[in-house]
Design a protein around this motif. Structure first.
Motif, PDB file in Angstrom:
ATOM      1  N   ALA A 327      11.105 115.901 -22.317  1.00 23.87           N
ATOM      2  CA  ALA A 327      11.089 114.925 -23.409  1.00 23.87           C
ATOM      3  C   ALA A 327      11.764 115.534 -24.637  1.00 23.87           C
ATOM      4  CB  ALA A 327       9.659 114.512 -23.734  1.00 23.87           C
ATOM      5  N   GLU A 328      12.706 114.795 -25.244  1.00 26.44           N
ATOM      6  CA  GLU A 328      13.500 115.336 -26.341  1.00 26.44           C
ATOM      7  C   GLU A 328      13.007 114.855 -27.696  1.00 26.44           C
ATOM      8  OE1 GLU A 328      18.169 115.604 -27.883  1.00 26.44           O
ATOM      9  OE2 GLU A 328      17.664 114.563 -26.007  1.00 26.44           O
ATOM     10  N   SER A 329      12.928 115.796 -28.636  1.00 28.98           N
ATOM     11  CA  SER A 329      12.653 115.498 -30.036  1.00 28.98           C
ATOM     12  C   SER A 329      13.776 116.080 -30.875  1.00 28.98           C
ATOM     13  CB  SER A 329      11.306 116.093 -30.473  1.00 28.98           C
ATOM     14  OG  SER A 329      10.246 115.649 -29.647  1.00 28.98           O
ATOM     15  N   GLY A 330      13.937 115.552 -32.086  1.00 27.35           N
ATOM     16  CA  GLY A 330      15.018 116.033 -32.927  1.00 27.35           C
ATOM     17  C   GLY A 330      14.613 116.147 -34.375  1.00 27.35           C
ATOM     18  N   TYR A 331      15.215 117.132 -35.076  1.00 30.60           N
ATOM     19  CA  TYR A 331      14.908 117.377 -36.479  1.00 30.60           C
ATOM     20  C   TYR A 331      16.218 117.722 -37.186  1.00 30.60           C
ATOM     21  CZ  TYR A 331      10.408 117.974 -34.205  1.00 30.60           C
ATOM     22  OH  TYR A 331       9.295 117.785 -33.429  1.00 30.60           O
ATOM     23  N   ASP A 332      16.602 116.878 -38.144  1.00 32.08           N
ATOM     24  CA  ASP A 332      17.866 117.058 -38.851  1.00 32.08           C
ATOM     25  C   ASP A 332      17.597 117.243 -40.337  1.00 32.08           C
ATOM     26  OD1 ASP A 332      19.230 116.612 -36.463  1.00 32.08           O
ATOM     27  OD2 ASP A 332      19.352 114.451 -36.815  1.00 32.08           O
ATOM     28  N   LEU A 333      18.244 118.257 -40.932  1.00 33.51           N
ATOM     29  CA  LEU A 333      18.134 118.489 -42.358  1.00 33.51           C
ATOM     30  C   LEU A 333      19.533 118.623 -42.950  1.00 33.51           C
ATOM     31  CD1 LEU A 333      16.502 119.112 -44.950  1.00 33.51           C
ATOM     32  CD2 LEU A 333      16.617 121.524 -44.308  1.00 33.51           C
ATOM     33  N   LYS A 369      12.635 112.843 -35.225  1.00 33.05           N
ATOM     34  CA  LYS A 369      12.521 111.854 -34.161  1.00 33.05           C
ATOM     35  C   LYS A 369      11.707 112.455 -33.037  1.00 33.05           C
ATOM     36  CE  LYS A 369      15.227 108.934 -31.029  1.00 33.05           C
ATOM     37  NZ  LYS A 369      16.594 108.561 -30.564  1.00 33.05           N
ATOM     38  N   SER A 370      10.545 111.866 -32.773  1.00 36.16           N
ATOM     39  CA  SER A 370       9.673 112.380 -31.714  1.00 36.16           C
ATOM     40  C   SER A 370      10.186 111.929 -30.355  1.00 36.16           C
ATOM     41  CB  SER A 370       8.243 111.887 -31.924  1.00 36.16           C
ATOM     42  OG  SER A 370       8.160 110.491 -31.729  1.00 36.16           O
ATOM     43  N   SER A 371       9.595 112.481 -29.297  1.00 36.46           N
ATOM     44  CA  SER A 371      10.014 112.127 -27.936  1.00 36.46           C
ATOM     45  C   SER A 371       9.725 110.670 -27.607  1.00 36.46           C
ATOM     46  CB  SER A 371       9.318 113.041 -26.919  1.00 36.46           C
ATOM     47  OG  SER A 371       7.904 112.959 -27.064  1.00 36.46           O
ATOM     48  N   SER A 372       8.776 110.051 -28.344  1.00 37.72           N
ATOM     49  CA  SER A 372       8.455 108.642 -28.099  1.00 37.72           C
ATOM     50  C   SER A 372       9.407 107.701 -28.817  1.00 37.72           C
ATOM     51  CB  SER A 372       7.023 108.349 -28.547  1.00 37.72           C
ATOM     52  OG  SER A 372       6.865 108.606 -29.927  1.00 37.72           O
ATOM     53  N   ASP A 376       8.419 112.088 -36.100  1.00 37.01           N
ATOM     54  CA  ASP A 376       7.381 113.070 -35.799  1.00 37.01           C
ATOM     55  C   ASP A 376       6.409 113.096 -36.975  1.00 37.01           C
ATOM     56  OD1 ASP A 376       5.789 115.232 -35.252  1.00 37.01           O
ATOM     57  OD2 ASP A 376       7.413 116.674 -35.082  1.00 37.01           O
ATOM     58  N   SER A 377       5.162 112.721 -36.741  1.00 31.97           N
ATOM     59  CA  SER A 377       4.201 112.619 -37.845  1.00 31.97           C
ATOM     60  C   SER A 377       3.852 113.978 -38.430  1.00 31.97           C
ATOM     61  CB  SER A 377       2.921 111.917 -37.371  1.00 31.97           C
ATOM     62  OG  SER A 377       2.301 112.651 -36.318  1.00 31.97           O
ATOM     63  N   TYR A 378       4.010 115.054 -37.634  1.00 28.40           N
ATOM     64  CA  TYR A 378       3.758 116.395 -38.171  1.00 28.40           C
ATOM     65  C   TYR A 378       4.865 116.814 -39.147  1.00 28.40           C
ATOM     66  CZ  TYR A 378       0.718 116.668 -34.038  1.00 28.40           C
ATOM     67  OH  TYR A 378      -0.227 116.434 -33.076  1.00 28.40           O
ATOM     68  N   ASN A 379       6.063 116.269 -38.932  1.00 31.50           N
ATOM     69  CA  ASN A 379       7.221 116.586 -39.764  1.00 31.50           C
ATOM     70  C   ASN A 379       7.854 115.268 -40.206  1.00 31.50           C
ATOM     71  OD1 ASN A 379       7.643 119.716 -39.371  1.00 31.50           O
ATOM     72  ND2 ASN A 379       7.158 118.872 -37.355  1.00 31.50           N
ATOM     73  N   PRO A 380       7.256 114.594 -41.180  1.00 33.61           N
ATOM     74  CA  PRO A 380       7.684 113.242 -41.540  1.00 33.61           C
ATOM     75  C   PRO A 380       9.074 113.207 -42.163  1.00 33.61           C
ATOM     76  CG  PRO A 380       6.060 114.070 -43.099  1.00 33.61           C
ATOM     77  CD  PRO A 380       6.100 115.052 -41.971  1.00 33.61           C
ATOM     78  N   THR A 381       9.788 112.131 -41.848  1.00 36.61           N
ATOM     79  CA  THR A 381      11.076 111.887 -42.472  1.00 36.61           C
ATOM     80  C   THR A 381      10.888 111.668 -43.969  1.00 36.61           C
ATOM     81  OG1 THR A 381      12.075 110.973 -40.473  1.00 36.61           O
ATOM     82  CG2 THR A 381      13.003 110.267 -42.588  1.00 36.61           C
ATOM     83  N   GLY A 382      11.754 112.276 -44.772  1.00 35.01           N
ATOM     84  CA  GLY A 382      11.632 112.121 -46.213  1.00 35.01           C
ATOM     85  C   GLY A 382      12.720 112.871 -46.944  1.00 35.01           C
ATOM     86  N   THR A 383      12.713 112.754 -48.257  1.00 35.23           N
ATOM     87  CA  THR A 383      13.704 113.426 -49.095  1.00 35.23           C
ATOM     88  C   THR A 383      13.000 114.200 -50.204  1.00 35.23           C
ATOM     89  OG1 THR A 383      13.947 111.532 -50.587  1.00 35.23           O
ATOM     90  CG2 THR A 383      15.410 111.628 -48.666  1.00 35.23           C
ATOM     91  N   ARG A 384      13.680 115.223 -50.671  1.00 32.67           N
ATOM     92  CA  ARG A 384      13.202 116.001 -51.807  1.00 32.67           C
ATOM     93  C   ARG A 384      14.395 116.344 -52.684  1.00 32.67           C
ATOM     94  NH1 ARG A 384      10.676 122.110 -51.949  1.00 32.67           N
ATOM     95  NH2 ARG A 384      12.776 122.563 -51.192  1.00 32.67           N
TER      96      ARG A 384
END
Length: 692
Positions: A327-333, A369-372, A376-384
């Motif tokens: 199952a694939e998840s993704g994290y982009d910064l 983006k979680s596998s579902s 991903d609620s542990y690493n929420p999408t957002g800006t700073r």
């Protein structure tokens, strides 16, 4: 997938290597590229070897050396980088007081700890102006970045928040990596140069191959390119236990061009990128793609007096892909940053001034983006967004030096909710040089007070979701009212330099400091029982977890960095003593889990054959901090040697952990297991180079 990538990378790197070597020689090239090779050759020929404390640092922004700075500053460059034969960023900082770089049994991702502070931007990591802000909540190293050591010209480290000219958040300090320009690789009489480097390491059967080329079009323009491939298997710890899933495969590249439109201006454009692949378990694989685009423009007046303007801009793209049982998840910064400052030099009566005025802006856009398919609620999408402005004046009167600065910071977080804040942070440093003549004429005593301001990131403020273990579960609760951390650091230090102590050519350089860091509203994540009727209990969990502000974290310690060089032989000493604790809102005191081991490092060696041959060794004793449940005291012994028969050929040998000591770093995350660090490791390298 990983095997196909390795095959493609092997073809790419070996093809590049053959293209570079063909005009010169087809002899084997197993080498580590020399950093600032031309400078080192000239030093050896002239019989002069400036110590690292005498080299100009980047972090001061006023052309100071580490020894001249009224702060705890260190630099790693030249000869130091060469003999450390670093495989990862972790190896670069061996023996440097106050800083530890580590990974949790995964050598290809690194986290940096300065004076017991780490994670979430407490330490600002910058590469050519590009901020490395990636942060991921999970069981692995939370702060991930990769920069190949072969690309580095020098590294500057400043401890504590006194580097407030380098942007918001750095209450722990700043680590600034500068990559090579063509001028750092080319010699004065060369318009082009090519080299191939490579290395073999016994522990993990690791291979490194690197190709570097540079071309000087004319006095106004030059370019450099570099490609590095590293392929390492699982290493063994000091007990001979193989650390599963510690293998990694990295392809890195670097391009940098320099244009000088006029005698007093310079434009530099660069790209640094990598693809890093590793696994953390038998079913969990990762791929981290990193691309940083940087630009810098400098211009000054003819006298370099009133106008010394620097403008830097960067876009840093990090893309982490994770496969867990397929199952694939993704994290982009995407981190966009802009930095501008000007330093003016002038006198007012008997006082000389170095006045710096500047500002900076950093924008983080994080998407998960979680596998579902959702975020991903542990690493929420957002800006700073974080921005600030500052003014700093360095004033010198004969034996007295004063540095006074004031910084304004503002931030805004935006995810499921919004939060913001701002603050003014002062800095004052006073240095006294009481002796004009004699053995103590190079003595300077200083004291300083500085403040720093760190905004929470989106994961700390807006994390949600549940987490379960057999017979135990808890829910993460967001905390949009999380307060920023404020660091207040007091420091007293000594800078000392002397030449000709025992003969006309020797030198002694020494920096020592005592510090006390008081962090208000320190952010940590405690767990607590789910009370009946609470949100956690309603979700079916027995416990809750939430990032919260504890009352304070207090850290104090002593650091010493010394270097003696007599040409034929040299010696170094590094001391790092540290302890710290946190105090919760109820006044309960507990040990900080991010405090590293106290350490004493001895380094010494000799040079032979007109400095073509250097041999030496290092001994480091480490004492585990109180409260550590799994780390013990340990001693490491390392040996090294390098031989340069001519300016185009170099051989290197290094033995790390000579006595195969098993040890664990106390600051690592043990939620996925306790991993021993590498045992006995032998490194062999050679360099082939030509130019004209």
């Amino acid at each position: 997938m990983l095997m196909h990538m390795k095959q493609r990378k092997a073809l790419l790197v070996y093809g590049t290597a053959l293209a570079v070597l063909a005009p010169a020689t087809m002899a084997p090239a197993l080498a580590q590229e020399e950093n600032a090779q031309a400078e080192q050759v000239q030093e050896k020929a002239s019989g002069e070897t400036p110590t690292l404390l005498d080299r100009i640092t980047i972090v001061s922004r006023t052309g100071e050396t580490a020894l001249e700075t009224l702060a705890s500053v260190s630099q790693i460059s030249g000869e130091e980088l060469e003999r450390r034969m670093a495989t990862t960023s972790n190896d670069i900082f061996f023996g440097v007081p106050g800083i530890k770089v580590y990974s949790d049994g995964r050598p290809s991702v690194s986290n940096i700890n300065i004076r017991g502070l780490q994670d979430a931007g407490r330490v600002a990591v910058i590469v050519d102006g590009a901020r490395q802000n990636f942060h991921k909540a999970g069981h692995e190293v939370s702060r991930m970045f990769w920069l190949d050591p072969d690309l580095i010209k020098q590294v500057d480290v400043i401890r504590g928040p006194s580097a407030n000219t380098y942007g918001s958040g750095a209450i722990g300090g700043v680590v600034y990596f500068e990559t090579k320009k063509a001028e750092d690789f080319l010699r004065e009489d060369e318009n082009y140069a090519l080299s191939v480097t490579g290395r073999y390491e016994s522990n993990g059967s690791g291979w490194t191959t690197s190709a570097t080329g540079a071309y000087r079009f004319n006095e106004m323009a030059s370019i450099i390119g570099n490609v590095v491939w590293r392929d390492y298997g699982d290493y063994k710890d000091g007990d001979g236990t193989r650390i599963d899933n510690s293998a990694f495969d990295v392809l890195s590249g670097h391009l940098k061009g320099t244009i000088k439109p006029s005698e007093n201006s310079e434009l530099t454009l660069g790209w640094t990128g990598s693809r890093d692949e590793w696994s953390s378990t038998a079913t969990r694989d990762y791929r981290l793609d990193s691309n940083a685009l940087t630009g810098e423009f400098k211009i000054s007046d003819d006298e370099e007096k009133w106008l010394n303007l620097n403008v830097k801009g960067a876009v840093n793209l990090l893309d982490l892909a994770q496969w867990d049982s397929g199952a694939e998840s993704g994290y982009d910064l995407r981190t966009t940053s802009f930095d501008i400052w000007n330093t003016s030099y002038f006198d007012s009566g008997l006082i000389t001034h170095e006045l710096t005025v500047g500002g900076d802006w950093v924008y983080d856009d994080f998407k998960s983006k979680s596998s579902s398919g959702g975020a991903d609620s542990y690493n929420p999408t957002g800006t700073r967004s974080v921005w600030g402005a500052y003014v700093q004046d360095k004033m010198t009167y004969d034996w007295l030096e004063v540095v006074a600065g004031l910084r304004y910071d503002s931030y805004k977080l935006k995810a499921s909710d919004e939060s913001s804040g701002d603050r003014l942070s002062p800095r004052i440093s006073v240095g006294v040089s009481p002796f004009k003549e004699g053995a103590l004429s190079g003595l300077q005593v200083y004291g300083s007070y500085s403040e720093g301001y760190r905004a929470p990131n989106t994961s700390e403020a807006y994390i949600t979701g549940g987490h379960s273990f057999p017979g135990f579960s808890f829910a993460f609760l967001p905390n949009p009212d999380l307060k920023p951390e404020t660091g207040r650091t007091w420091e007293a230090g000594v800078n000392y330099s002397a030449n000709g102590l025992f003969d006309s050519e020797d030198s002694l350089r020494l920096k020592a400091a005592y510090f006390y860091n008081d962090i208000k509203d320190y952010i940590t994540i405690p767990t607590f029982p789910a009370l009946p009727g609470s949100e956690c209990a309603a979700l079916g969990h027995t416990m809750c977890a939430q990032y919260q502000n504890v009352y304070a974290a207090k850290i104090k310690g002593f650091e010493l960095e010394g270097r003696y060089d007599a040409g034929r032989y040299f010696a170094g000493l590094g001391i790092n003593l540290i302890n710290g604790h946190q105090i919760d809102r109820d006044g309960v005191r507990s040990d900080l889990t991010t405090i590293p081991s106290a350490s004493v490092t001895l380094d010494g060696g000799m040079r032979f054959l007109d400095r073509r041959l250097t041999v030496g060794g290092e001994v480091q004793f480490n004492k585990a901090p109180k409260g550590s449940l799994y780390a013990d005291d340990y001693t490491l012994v390392n040996l090294y040697a390098n031989y340069q028969p001519n300016e185009n050929l170099r051989f290197d040998l290094r033995v790390d952990n000579l006595f195969d000591k098993k040890y664990v770093l106390p600051i690592v995350d043990t939620s996925d297991g306790v991993y021993g660090q590498p045992g006995l490791t032998v490194k062999l390298a050679a360099t082939v180079r030509f130019g004209g």
